[in-house]
Enzyme design. Structure first.
Site, PDB file in Angstrom:
ATOM      1  CD  GLU A 175      -3.004  -1.458   2.174  1.00 40.91           C
ATOM      2  OE1 GLU A 175      -3.243  -0.565   2.961  1.00 40.91           O
ATOM      3  OE2 GLU A 175      -3.787  -2.425   2.079  1.00 40.91           O
ATOM      4  N   PRO A 198       2.836   3.885   7.000  1.00 44.05           N
ATOM      5  CG  PRO A 198       0.555   4.397   7.010  1.00 44.05           C
ATOM      6  CD  PRO A 198       1.952   4.296   5.993  1.00 44.05           C
ATOM      7  CG  HIS A 419     -15.688  -6.413   6.469  1.00 44.85           C
ATOM      8  ND1 HIS A 419     -15.005  -6.059   7.821  1.00 44.85           N
ATOM      9  CD2 HIS A 419     -14.480  -6.284   6.033  1.00 44.85           C
ATOM     10  CE1 HIS A 419     -13.807  -5.663   7.453  1.00 44.85           C
ATOM     11  NE2 HIS A 419     -13.628  -5.943   6.414  1.00 44.85           N
ATOM     12  CD  GLU A 508      -6.473  -2.348   0.241  1.00 46.93           C
ATOM     13  OE1 GLU A 508      -6.109  -3.268   0.655  1.00 46.93           O
ATOM     14  OE2 GLU A 508      -7.144  -1.512   0.763  1.00 46.93           O
ATOM     15  CD  GLU A 514      -7.088   1.192   3.182  1.00 46.12           C
ATOM     16  OE1 GLU A 514      -7.960   0.954   4.310  1.00 46.12           O
ATOM     17  OE2 GLU A 514      -6.419   0.409   3.055  1.00 46.12           O
TER      18      GLU A 514
HETATM   19  C1  NOJ Z   1      -8.049  -2.314   5.493  1.00 43.86           C
HETATM   20  C2  NOJ Z   1      -9.092  -2.703   4.485  1.00 43.86           C
HETATM   21  O1  NOJ Z   1      -8.180  -2.193   3.116  1.00 43.86           O
HETATM   22  C3  NOJ Z   1     -10.121  -1.570   4.517  1.00 43.86           C
HETATM   23  O2  NOJ Z   1     -11.027  -1.499   3.448  1.00 43.86           O
HETATM   24  C4  NOJ Z   1     -11.048  -2.030   5.927  1.00 43.86           C
HETATM   25  O3  NOJ Z   1     -11.830  -1.006   6.187  1.00 43.86           O
HETATM   26  C5  NOJ Z   1      -9.951  -2.188   7.021  1.00 43.86           C
HETATM   27  N1  NOJ Z   1      -8.668  -2.893   6.621  1.00 43.86           N
HETATM   28  C6  NOJ Z   1     -10.779  -3.049   8.148  1.00 43.86           C
HETATM   29  O4  NOJ Z   1     -10.975  -4.350   7.771  1.00 43.86           O
HETATM   30 CA    CA Z   2      -5.909  -1.787   2.867  1.00 49.33          CA
END
Ligand code: NOJ
Ligand code: CA
Length: 719
Positions: A175, A198, A419, A508, A514
């Site tokens: 990331e 981070p 989730h 991802e 995010e």
């Molecule tokens: C990282 C994920 O990329 C994000 O989409 C998710 O909300 C958080 N982890 C919590 O699971």
């Molecule tokens: Ca992530």
């Protein structure tokens, strides 16, 4: 899956001596040469229209844990035989950027024998018009049954100090923002990038190590992309650069003991891929990665389909609400904690009323699904504690009324998306996997977003080593048994496996939206991702942020989303994914109903795609026709500098009149100072029209183009 439409295969077998073996791509532009050096080292090289793509580069393996004197598989070889052949088929993906994909290549398999040991190693090369794939194959043989890889020694020698779009070689996170630099600059820029990241689990292996897919551009304007395809039962490949000679060497992710891979013959490695063209658009149009994967293994795919979704998500990412129900570290022992007597923090996002609000908004706007994160107990101590038994994936918090939400969503025609944050306690996830999937099936959940934040348990394993690679695929295969689609975050970067397992609907595996709430992404980030991360498969990038000032959600969060609204809209076309999220919150969309219309309208599955303009790090313009329909959607995603995009609409059906709705930046838009300024214009267009459109810094535009039979009076025409 449909049967291939056309297959032509012919094979010729040559028994020869250790001289060079050569192969050309079907169009003749790519030329591969293979030979063994005098000490028996295998060497390959690749040219494109007489330009060097890969200078002579050695191949092979260092083995670990073998008897003394027998540890190497990188020299002492002679060529036993080689065979060549051709293949041509057209296949239909379950979902994708186009309805039909042509898979055409010339192939050469070279059989090598290591004279000292008698061990046999084949190297299979496939030359497509758009690049090269090759892999090592180990037939079953008495002298080589079990072996452990110390390192794969595949080299990729570059012909110069190319410009590269790279992220550092970190075993546990992908990331990162991309850096654009010369190869010779990676060493001194890398540390700064790693320091900015981070995530606590970073473990870069070398100051010149980088991740794939690695996009490069040469002085001569050649675009070279190195990645891998069909990563199965093997560690993910990184590249380590000798920055004096510009030679990359493969570097596999080690396991907890430092070993790189446990093998048993017969077996193969993943494909090593080199996509190449003198036109950047061809890199985006390449289907080489998919073509090097096995055909679909699922007999029934009727339950797999693209999804447009919203989520109780951005509010947690920005810090406006929380995943956890309380603010206390409860030392939760699942099954013994009484959440009913715990102190709720009053900011829990996944509460029933809030979820109902999202369901209503999603249903009113034609979405397929709603994701809810933080619905299940365990979030109080989910991250950073290396806790083994952290979630059970089936017990909701007391304020999340699962049955009520399930039935309400169904009554509104909305599917709930599950989730599963695993907190990287993979042992715990596998412990619960069957029960968790069964629970989903019983409650009407047909897709799951999973996540792997934090250090892996078993401790010492890395996110992209063989052990985890096997876990990710295990989860996808098991999910298929329950007719569940998987979107795994933080999982290993994809390598085209969605062809074989089309229920792997998303990943991802790169820096997503995010990070706009964690300090921001570079304004050109989404002009690099299509050339890097998306080479392996679709990304759940989660576009659609309309409020760029994150402090509007959480006064303590001063991050900014470094894009304009028009740029966000463009991503629904340029960042291909069969899974598209509208990531912002309903209240924000209600402030911009006209811009939101594009997100409502845009398709998620495509008949064909046209790559109109592309330059990595600068801009990407793509037009796509929806599957089984007549509508076209186009997007132009712009980097940090303002520019004018030119898009001929010559892909439209001749003789048909269309209404084009253009959602664009204004002359005043700028991701830094005026990110929310946009303008919507309508034009009557046909196949002769040309759209010339200004794109602001960090901006872009999106267009819907729909056949139009109405009165054309009052509409402006383009040219
Ligand atoms: C990282 C994920 O990329 C994000 O989409 C998710 O909300 C958080 N982890 C919590 O699971
Ligand atoms: Ca992530």
């Amino acid at each position: 899956m449909k049967k291939p439409i056309l297959i032509i295969v012919f094979l010729t077998l040559w028994i020869g001596f250790s001289t060079a073996r050569e192969l050309r791509s079907p169009d003749g532009n790519l030329f591969l040469k293979f030979t063994v050096e005098s000490d028996g080292t295998p060497i390959y090289s690749l040219k494109y229209k007489d330009m060097t793509v890969i200078a002579p580069s050695s191949m092979g393996f260092e083995l670990a844990k073998t008897e003394a004197g027998l540890s190497s598989l990188h020299n002492g070889f002679s060529i036993v035989s080689h065979s060549i052949g051709s293949f041509d088929e057209t296949w239909e993906p379950v979902w994708g950027e186009e309805k039909q994909i042509r898979n055409r290549y010339n192939e050469m398999t070279v059989t090598l024998r290591q004279e000292e040991t008698g061990r046999i190693m084949d190297i299979k090369f496939r030359l497509f018009d758009d690049g090269l794939g090759f892999r090592y194959e180990f037939p079953e043989q008495p002298g080589l049954v079990y072996f452990v890889i110390g390192e794969e020694l595949t080299r990729f020698a570059m012909a110069g100090d190319h410009t590269a779009f790279w992220i550092p070689g970190d075993y546990d996170t992908q990331e990162y923002d991309y850096t654009t630099s010369r190869l010779s600059e990676i060493r001194h820029l890398s540390e700064a990038e790693i320091t900015k990241q981070p995530h606590a689990s970073q473990t870069p292996f070398s100051p010149t190590g980088v991740q794939t897919a690695l996009q490069m551009k040469t002085e001569d304007g050649l675009y070279i992309n190195i990645h891998e395809a069909a990563l199965v039962n093997y560690s993910c490949m990184y590249l380590d650069l000798d920055d004096e000679n510009f030679v990359f060497t493969s570097h596999l992710v080690p396991d907890a003991q430092g070993y790189k891979g446990y093998m048993q013959t017969p077996c193969t490695t993943p494909w090593r891929t080199v996509i190449v063209s003198d036109d950047a658009r061809d890199i985006l149009a390449s289907r080489l990665t998919l073509n090097l994967n096995e055909p679909c293994k699922l007999e029934d795919t009727s339950w797999i389909r693209p999804i447009k979704y919203m989520g109780v998500w951005w509010e947690m990412i920005t810090g406006m609400s929380t995943w956890s129900y309380t603010d206390d570290f409860l030392s939760v022992q699942l099954g013994h904690t009484d959440y009913l007597s715990a102190r709720p923090n009053g900011r829990h996002g996944a509460n029933t009323d809030n979820v109902i609000k999202y369901i209503d908004f999603a249903a009113d706007n034609g979405f397929d699904a709603v994701l809810v994160e933080g619905w299940n107990i365990g979030w109080e101590d989910w991250s950073g504690h290396s806790k083994d038994y952290v979630f059970d994936f089936i017990t909701p918090y007391p304020d999340f009324d699962l049955e009520l939400i399930r039935d309400y969503a169904a009554s509104k025609g909305i599917e709930m998306m599950m989730h599963h944050e695993t907190s990287s306690s993979v042992r715990n996830y596998e412990r619960h996997l069957d029960k968790a999937y069964r629970f989903m099936a019983d409650n009407g959940y047909r897709s799951v977003k999973s996540g792997y934040v934090g250090d892996i348990i078993p401790r010492g394993e890395h996110h992209y080593g063989q052990w985890m690679v096997n876990h990710y695929l295990h989860a996808v295969e098991k999910a298929a048994g329950y007719k569940i689609m998987v979107n795994a975050h933080e999982a290993v970067r994809p390598t085209g496996l969605c062809r074989t397992y089309p229920n792997l609907i998303g990943n991802e595996s790169a820096r997503g939206t995010e990070f706009q709430a964690f300090g921001g992404n570079k304004p050109n980030h989404t002009t690099v991702l299509p050339f890097t991360r998306l080479i392996g498969g679709p990304m759940d990038y989660t576009p659609g942020i309309f409020e760029m000032d994150i402090s509007r959600y959480n006064p303590d969060n001063h991050s900014r989303s470094n894009t304009t609204i028009a740029n966000q809209l463009s991503l629904y076309v340029t960042m291909y994914s069969p899974l598209q999220m509208a990531a912002d919150i309903p209240e924000t969309y209600a402030r911009f109903p006209d811009a939101f219309r594009f997100i409502r309208d845009v398709a998620v599955d495509w008949e064909e795609s046209r790559y109109i303009e592309a330059e990595p790090g600068q801009y990407v313009t793509i037009a796509r026709k929806e599957k089984d329909g007549e509508r076209w959607f186009a997007g132009s995603t712009n980097g940090a500098e303002g520019r004018t995009s030119v898009m001929p609409l010559d892909y439209l059906e001749p003789g048909i009149t269309y209404l084009a709705t253009v959602y664009s930046d204004t002359p005043e838009s700028d991701y830094r100072t005026n990110p929310q300024a946009y303008i919507i214009k309508e034009y009557i267009v046909n196949e002769k029209s040309v759209l010339e459109q200004y794109c602001a810094p960090g901006g872009g535009y999106a267009v819907s183009i729909i056949p139009y039979n109405g009165n054309t009076k009052g509409y402006k025409k383009l040219k």
